[in-house]
Every structure is written in structure tokens, then in C-alpha cells.
Motif scaffolding. Structure first.
Motif, PDB file in Angstrom:
ATOM      1  N   MET A 141     -35.925 -20.652 -18.616  1.00  0.00           N
ATOM      2  CA  MET A 141     -35.366 -21.575 -19.590  1.00  0.00           C
ATOM      3  C   MET A 141     -36.179 -22.859 -19.545  1.00  0.00           C
ATOM      4  N   GLU A 142     -36.390 -23.417 -20.711  1.00  0.00           N
ATOM      5  CA  GLU A 142     -37.041 -24.717 -20.805  1.00  0.00           C
ATOM      6  C   GLU A 142     -36.177 -25.601 -21.697  1.00  0.00           C
ATOM      7  N   VAL A 143     -35.961 -26.845 -21.271  1.00  0.00           N
ATOM      8  CA  VAL A 143     -35.102 -27.770 -22.004  1.00  0.00           C
ATOM      9  C   VAL A 143     -35.933 -28.958 -22.460  1.00  0.00           C
ATOM     10  N   PHE A 144     -35.810 -29.289 -23.724  1.00  0.00           N
ATOM     11  CA  PHE A 144     -36.480 -30.453 -24.291  1.00  0.00           C
ATOM     12  C   PHE A 144     -35.392 -31.434 -24.710  1.00  0.00           C
ATOM     13  N   LYS A 145     -35.468 -32.679 -24.220  1.00  0.00           N
ATOM     14  CA  LYS A 145     -34.454 -33.687 -24.537  1.00  0.00           C
ATOM     15  C   LYS A 145     -35.078 -34.777 -25.383  1.00  0.00           C
ATOM     16  N   ARG A 146     -34.382 -35.151 -26.440  1.00  0.00           N
ATOM     17  CA  ARG A 146     -34.777 -36.285 -27.256  1.00  0.00           C
ATOM     18  C   ARG A 146     -33.650 -37.300 -27.200  1.00  0.00           C
ATOM     19  N   ALA A 147     -33.915 -38.399 -26.515  1.00  0.00           N
ATOM     20  CA  ALA A 147     -32.905 -39.446 -26.359  1.00  0.00           C
ATOM     21  C   ALA A 147     -32.930 -40.358 -27.583  1.00  0.00           C
ATOM     22  N   GLY A 148     -31.802 -40.943 -27.862  1.00  0.00           N
ATOM     23  CA  GLY A 148     -31.673 -41.869 -28.984  1.00  0.00           C
ATOM     24  C   GLY A 148     -30.233 -42.279 -29.116  1.00  0.00           C
ATOM     25  N   ASP A 149     -29.854 -42.666 -30.326  1.00  0.00           N
ATOM     26  CA  ASP A 149     -28.446 -43.003 -30.563  1.00  0.00           C
ATOM     27  C   ASP A 149     -27.558 -41.830 -30.185  1.00  0.00           C
ATOM     28  N   VAL A 150     -28.060 -40.619 -30.461  1.00  0.00           N
ATOM     29  CA  VAL A 150     -27.396 -39.376 -30.085  1.00  0.00           C
ATOM     30  C   VAL A 150     -28.434 -38.524 -29.355  1.00  0.00           C
ATOM     31  N   ASP A 151     -28.160 -38.169 -28.115  1.00  0.00           N
ATOM     32  CA  ASP A 151     -29.089 -37.307 -27.385  1.00  0.00           C
ATOM     33  C   ASP A 151     -29.080 -35.916 -28.000  1.00  0.00           C
ATOM     34  N   ARG A 152     -30.278 -35.313 -28.104  1.00  0.00           N
ATOM     35  CA  ARG A 152     -30.412 -33.966 -28.637  1.00  0.00           C
ATOM     36  C   ARG A 152     -31.181 -33.123 -27.642  1.00  0.00           C
ATOM     37  N   TYR A 153     -30.774 -31.864 -27.535  1.00  0.00           N
ATOM     38  CA  TYR A 153     -31.412 -30.936 -26.606  1.00  0.00           C
ATOM     39  C   TYR A 153     -31.839 -29.692 -27.362  1.00  0.00           C
ATOM     40  N   LEU A 154     -33.039 -29.224 -27.065  1.00  0.00           N
ATOM     41  CA  LEU A 154     -33.525 -27.947 -27.559  1.00  0.00           C
ATOM     42  C   LEU A 154     -33.716 -27.073 -26.329  1.00  0.00           C
ATOM     43  N   ILE A 155     -33.129 -25.885 -26.358  1.00  0.00           N
ATOM     44  CA  ILE A 155     -33.202 -24.983 -25.210  1.00  0.00           C
ATOM     45  C   ILE A 155     -33.972 -23.734 -25.635  1.00  0.00           C
ATOM     46  N   ARG A 156     -35.049 -23.437 -24.912  1.00  0.00           N
ATOM     47  CA  ARG A 156     -35.805 -22.210 -25.135  1.00  0.00           C
ATOM     48  C   ARG A 156     -35.521 -21.280 -23.963  1.00  0.00           C
ATOM     49  N   LEU A 157     -34.991 -20.109 -24.264  1.00  0.00           N
ATOM     50  CA  LEU A 157     -34.613 -19.169 -23.215  1.00  0.00           C
ATOM     51  C   LEU A 157     -35.717 -18.147 -22.981  1.00  0.00           C
ATOM     52  N   ASP A 158     -35.754 -17.627 -21.773  1.00  0.00           N
ATOM     53  CA  ASP A 158     -36.708 -16.591 -21.395  1.00  0.00           C
ATOM     54  C   ASP A 158     -36.019 -15.231 -21.408  1.00  0.00           C
ATOM     55  N   GLN A 159     -36.815 -14.179 -21.461  1.00  0.00           N
ATOM     56  CA  GLN A 159     -36.269 -12.827 -21.407  1.00  0.00           C
ATOM     57  C   GLN A 159     -35.419 -12.681 -20.150  1.00  0.00           C
ATOM     58  N   GLY A 160     -34.220 -12.125 -20.325  1.00  0.00           N
ATOM     59  CA  GLY A 160     -33.321 -11.902 -19.204  1.00  0.00           C
ATOM     60  C   GLY A 160     -32.346 -13.028 -18.927  1.00  0.00           C
ATOM     61  N   ASP A 161     -32.466 -14.155 -19.639  1.00  0.00           N
ATOM     62  CA  ASP A 161     -31.537 -15.268 -19.439  1.00  0.00           C
ATOM     63  C   ASP A 161     -30.170 -14.952 -20.046  1.00  0.00           C
ATOM     64  N   ASP A 162     -29.112 -15.430 -19.397  1.00  0.00           N
ATOM     65  CA  ASP A 162     -27.759 -15.345 -19.948  1.00  0.00           C
ATOM     66  C   ASP A 162     -27.572 -16.543 -20.875  1.00  0.00           C
ATOM     67  N   VAL A 163     -27.343 -16.292 -22.149  1.00  0.00           N
ATOM     68  CA  VAL A 163     -27.301 -17.351 -23.153  1.00  0.00           C
ATOM     69  C   VAL A 163     -26.244 -18.398 -22.804  1.00  0.00           C
ATOM     70  N   LEU A 164     -25.010 -17.978 -22.604  1.00  0.00           N
ATOM     71  CA  LEU A 164     -23.936 -18.930 -22.329  1.00  0.00           C
ATOM     72  C   LEU A 164     -24.133 -19.604 -20.973  1.00  0.00           C
ATOM     73  N   GLY A 165     -24.622 -18.865 -19.981  1.00  0.00           N
ATOM     74  CA  GLY A 165     -24.880 -19.441 -18.669  1.00  0.00           C
ATOM     75  C   GLY A 165     -25.906 -20.557 -18.742  1.00  0.00           C
ATOM     76  N   CYS A 166     -26.956 -20.368 -19.535  1.00  0.00           N
ATOM     77  CA  CYS A 166     -27.969 -21.414 -19.688  1.00  0.00           C
ATOM     78  C   CYS A 166     -27.409 -22.633 -20.409  1.00  0.00           C
ATOM     79  N   ILE A 167     -26.621 -22.414 -21.440  1.00  0.00           N
ATOM     80  CA  ILE A 167     -25.994 -23.539 -22.147  1.00  0.00           C
ATOM     81  C   ILE A 167     -25.084 -24.303 -21.194  1.00  0.00           C
ATOM     82  N   ASP A 168     -24.278 -23.601 -20.400  1.00  0.00           N
ATOM     83  CA  ASP A 168     -23.420 -24.238 -19.391  1.00  0.00           C
ATOM     84  C   ASP A 168     -24.244 -25.064 -18.413  1.00  0.00           C
ATOM     85  N   GLN A 169     -25.367 -24.523 -17.977  1.00  0.00           N
ATOM     86  CA  GLN A 169     -26.223 -25.216 -17.019  1.00  0.00           C
ATOM     87  C   GLN A 169     -26.748 -26.528 -17.610  1.00  0.00           C
TER      88      GLN A 169
END
Length: 113
Positions: free
Chosen positions: A1-29
Motif C-alpha cells: 500500500m502507498e498513501v499520498f497525503k495532500r494537506a490543506g483546508d481539508v486533508d485528502r488521501y489517495l491510497i494505492r493498494l498492492d496485489q493481495g491487500d485487504d481493501v477495508l483493512g488498508c482503509i482502516d490502517q
């Protein structure tokens, strides 16, 4: 998993998952590691090899629920969206194969292909 954060008035996150990652588990993390209390998940796309959804199947109360599971099945992730309330994600997903699309609450066990 790779996480990209863009800070500002509202923080935004882009999450790129790798093969075999648990989607909800990564979002929780990401939620835990970044102290996210409230927010929105506005888009999720990709492909999974395993999927678990939670569906309500009746209109009465208490509802009758089911948890369909797809194992070793390639499914397109057409949409994931929902909210994060008090640090807990409540997300809905739509998956499709060549024949149909199905939607429900995203559950642990949805594994990226």
C-alpha cells in the motif's frame, strides 16, 4: 500500500493498494495512522480476487442479513464510497463480473487482484 497525503483546508488521501491487500483493512490502517475522525470516501476502483459484502435482504425489522462471499473470482470494483464517522468507515461497494453487478456494505476479506 502507498498513501499520498495532500494537506490543506481539508486533508485528502489517495491510497494505492498492492496485489493481495485487504481493501477495508488498508482503509482502516490509514484512518488509524492519520487520526482521521470524520470524512468521506468518494471513489474506489480496481479489481479484487476475493470479495465479501454485507446485504440486508428484507424490509422488516429486525432485518434478515446475508454475507455473500466470492473466492478466487476476478471482480471489477465499480465503486466504493461512504463515510468515516468517529474513526469508523461505513462503506458501500459495487462489484461486477461479465454477467451482473452486485452491491452492499464493504466487509473485510476483499482482496486486491
Amino acid at each position: 500500500m502507498e498513501v499520498f497525503k495532500r494537506a490543506g483546508d481539508v486533508d485528502r488521501y489517495l491510497i494505492r493498494l498492492d496485489q493481495g491487500d485487504d481493501v477495508l483493512g488498508c482503509i482502516d490502517q490509514v484512518i488509524r495512522e492519520n487520526g482521521i475522525r470524520d470524512g468521506a470516501v468518494v471513489s474506489g476502483i480496481g479489481t479484487v480476487s476475493h470479495a465479501v459484502l454485507h446485504m440486508v435482504t428484507t424490509t422488516g425489522y429486525p432485518p434478515v442479513e446475508k454475507y455473500p462471499v466470492w473466492e478466487d473470482t476476478a471482480l471489477e470494483v465499480c465503486a466504493i464510497q461512504g463515510m468515516i464517522a468517529d474513526g469508523v468507515p461505513h462503506l458501500h461497494a459495487v462489484f461486477s463480473d461479465a454477467e451482473k453487478a452486485v452491491g452492499g456494505h464493504l466487509e473485510p476479506g476483499c482482496i486486491t487482484l
